[in-house]
Design a protein around this motif. Structure first.
Motif, PDB file in Angstrom:
ATOM      1  N   ILE A  91       0.911  -1.261  -0.159  1.00  0.00           N
ATOM      2  CA  ILE A  91       0.245   0.167  -0.124  1.00  0.00           C
ATOM      3  C   ILE A  91       0.910   1.324  -0.030  1.00  0.00           C
ATOM      4  O   ILE A  91       1.627   1.402   0.824  1.00  0.00           O
ATOM      5  N   GLU A  92       0.511   2.248  -0.970  1.00  0.00           N
ATOM      6  CA  GLU A  92       1.179   3.398  -1.098  1.00  0.00           C
ATOM      7  C   GLU A  92       0.592   4.606  -0.794  1.00  0.00           C
ATOM      8  O   GLU A  92      -0.653   4.581  -1.308  1.00  0.00           O
ATOM      9  N   SER A  93       1.079   5.673   0.045  1.00  0.00           N
ATOM     10  CA  SER A  93       0.077   6.547   0.315  1.00  0.00           C
ATOM     11  C   SER A  93       0.230   7.704  -0.802  1.00  0.00           C
ATOM     12  O   SER A  93       1.423   8.022  -1.342  1.00  0.00           O
ATOM     13  N   HIS A  94      -0.899   8.651  -0.705  1.00  0.00           N
ATOM     14  CA  HIS A  94      -0.822   9.815  -1.792  1.00  0.00           C
ATOM     15  C   HIS A  94      -0.333  10.946  -0.816  1.00  0.00           C
ATOM     16  O   HIS A  94      -0.787  11.160   0.352  1.00  0.00           O
ATOM     17  N   GLU A  98      -5.859  12.115   1.595  1.00  0.00           N
ATOM     18  CA  GLU A  98      -5.655  10.945   2.352  1.00  0.00           C
ATOM     19  C   GLU A  98      -6.351   9.852   1.622  1.00  0.00           C
ATOM     20  O   GLU A  98      -7.572   9.345   1.344  1.00  0.00           O
ATOM     21  N   TYR A 100      -4.899   6.121  -1.180  1.00  0.00           N
ATOM     22  CA  TYR A 100      -3.983   5.285  -1.202  1.00  0.00           C
ATOM     23  C   TYR A 100      -4.011   4.327  -2.580  1.00  0.00           C
ATOM     24  O   TYR A 100      -5.283   4.369  -2.883  1.00  0.00           O
ATOM     25  N   SER A 101      -2.724   3.949  -2.799  1.00  0.00           N
ATOM     26  CA  SER A 101      -2.637   3.052  -4.105  1.00  0.00           C
ATOM     27  C   SER A 101      -2.382   1.439  -3.537  1.00  0.00           C
ATOM     28  O   SER A 101      -1.529   1.412  -2.661  1.00  0.00           O
ATOM     29  N   ILE A 120     -10.501   2.696   2.491  1.00  0.00           N
ATOM     30  CA  ILE A 120      -9.448   3.495   2.995  1.00  0.00           C
ATOM     31  C   ILE A 120      -9.552   3.457   4.346  1.00  0.00           C
ATOM     32  O   ILE A 120      -8.379   3.194   5.186  1.00  0.00           O
ATOM     33  N   TYR A 123      -8.010   0.119   5.820  1.00  0.00           N
ATOM     34  CA  TYR A 123      -6.723   0.221   5.903  1.00  0.00           C
ATOM     35  C   TYR A 123      -5.781   0.854   6.745  1.00  0.00           C
ATOM     36  O   TYR A 123      -5.015   0.373   7.531  1.00  0.00           O
ATOM     37  N   VAL A 124      -6.522   2.124   7.119  1.00  0.00           N
ATOM     38  CA  VAL A 124      -6.102   2.914   8.327  1.00  0.00           C
ATOM     39  C   VAL A 124      -6.269   2.389   9.529  1.00  0.00           C
ATOM     40  O   VAL A 124      -5.215   2.031  10.481  1.00  0.00           O
ATOM     41  N   ASN A 127      -3.648  -0.397   9.599  1.00  0.00           N
ATOM     42  CA  ASN A 127      -2.424  -0.034  10.153  1.00  0.00           C
ATOM     43  C   ASN A 127      -2.094   0.601  11.641  1.00  0.00           C
ATOM     44  O   ASN A 127      -0.971   0.414  11.878  1.00  0.00           O
TER      45      ASN A 127
END
Length: 294
Positions: A91-94, A98, A100-101, A120, A123-124, A127
């Motif tokens: 997972i990559e953040s922008h 807020e 993510y890709s 989203i 995922y948060v 995390n």
């Protein structure tokens, strides 16, 4: 205004005031609401509103300590009906919002997929929880399209092959790609020889046949946007959805490409031809993924 709102039935949404009315409507009639604390006085919130089965609008924002919602961004979505196993999901953040890709290896397609994460807050939450170390392995892919057309299907006789050696089937090919990625020289050689046979066959057939008859399906990156792809896939199922807010018709197509199943939502105004099971869809898509976090 998000350009892909058109795909879920908002072709006439032009002004910011019209978008504000849409957001207010979605906030007042939310189909799903999820939130998680990301600080001592801040909550991240995700609100979904469905305008039809599995298509809708997502609003991402934060509640501050005064309980006021600050909207970060919005995006339309199409949730897939089928779960696909993926390898090495990252997972990559922008940096600008807020968002993510997801990045994962798909051995059916033989490429690395990059897609917008739909869930989203899930995922948060993962995390921040003790389950962060448990890497996800399954994704439901959906996509939105602003332009597409319907093509006839092709009939392939898989029992006829002009070489003594039969082509590698999809299951064996996935296994070989996985082994080649881990440094197996024999697997890499088998894949190379199969690609050479395929290239030779295509070179012979293309002299007398149309390209879209020779190529049954494809899935290729498109342009400079990492989440966009040019696809040609078989229609396995479809439904016609009326957006209850705009009254525009949206098609939800179940597409198969190289043994991977995903859904594509497209405005009927942007689709050339009549979808039918067995025909094919060709178009440009924005790929999204609903990742299953443990």
């Amino acid at each position: 205004m998000h350009s892909y709102l058109r795909a879920i039935g908002f072709s006439k949404l032009k002004k910011n005031s019209e978008q504000s009315k849409l957001i207010a409507f979605a906030l007042s009639n939310a189909s799903e609401k999820k939130e998680i604390e990301i600080g001592s006085d801040t909550k991240l919130i995700q609100i979904n509103y469905e305008f039809g089965k599995n298509i809708g609008l997502t609003i991402i924002g934060e509640y501050n300590n005064d309980d006021i919602l600050d909207i970060d961004h919005i995006f339309p979505y199409c949730i897939g009906d089928h779960t696909t196993e993926q390898a090495d999901i990252q997972i990559e953040s922008h940096s600008d919002k807020e968002a993510y890709s997801g990045v994962s290896d798909d051995y059916s397609l033989g490429i690395t997929l990059i897609y917008a994460v739909q869930n989203i807050t899930d995922y948060v939450r993962s995390n921040w929880s003790n389950n962060y170390y448990k890497y996800p392995t399954h994704v439901r892919f959906g996509a939105l399209s602003l332009s597409g057309r319907i093509l006839y299907g092709v009939h392939l006789d898989h029992n006829v092959y002009p070489y003594d050696k039969q082509p590698i089937n999809n299951k064996d090919r996935r296994n070989l790609i996985a082994k080649a990625k881990n440094g197996d020289i024999d697997a890499l050689e088998s894949l190379t020889l199969d690609d050479m046979d395929t290239y030779s066959l295509i070179s012979k057939r293309i002299k007398d046949e149309d390209l879209l008859t020779v190529v049954e399906t494809f899935f290729m990156p498109y342009g400079i946007d990492n989440e966009q792809y040019s696809i040609l896939g078989k229609i396995k199922n479809f439904s016609k959805i009326t957006n209850e807010f705009s009254n525009e018709i949206v098609y939800n197509l179940t597409i198969e490409c190289n043994d991977i199943l995903f859904n594509v939502a497209i405005n009927s105004l942007d689709l050339q031809g009549e979808p039918m099971i067995g025909r094919r869809f060709k178009g440009i898509i924005w790929l999204q993924g609903h990742i299953q976090f443990v």
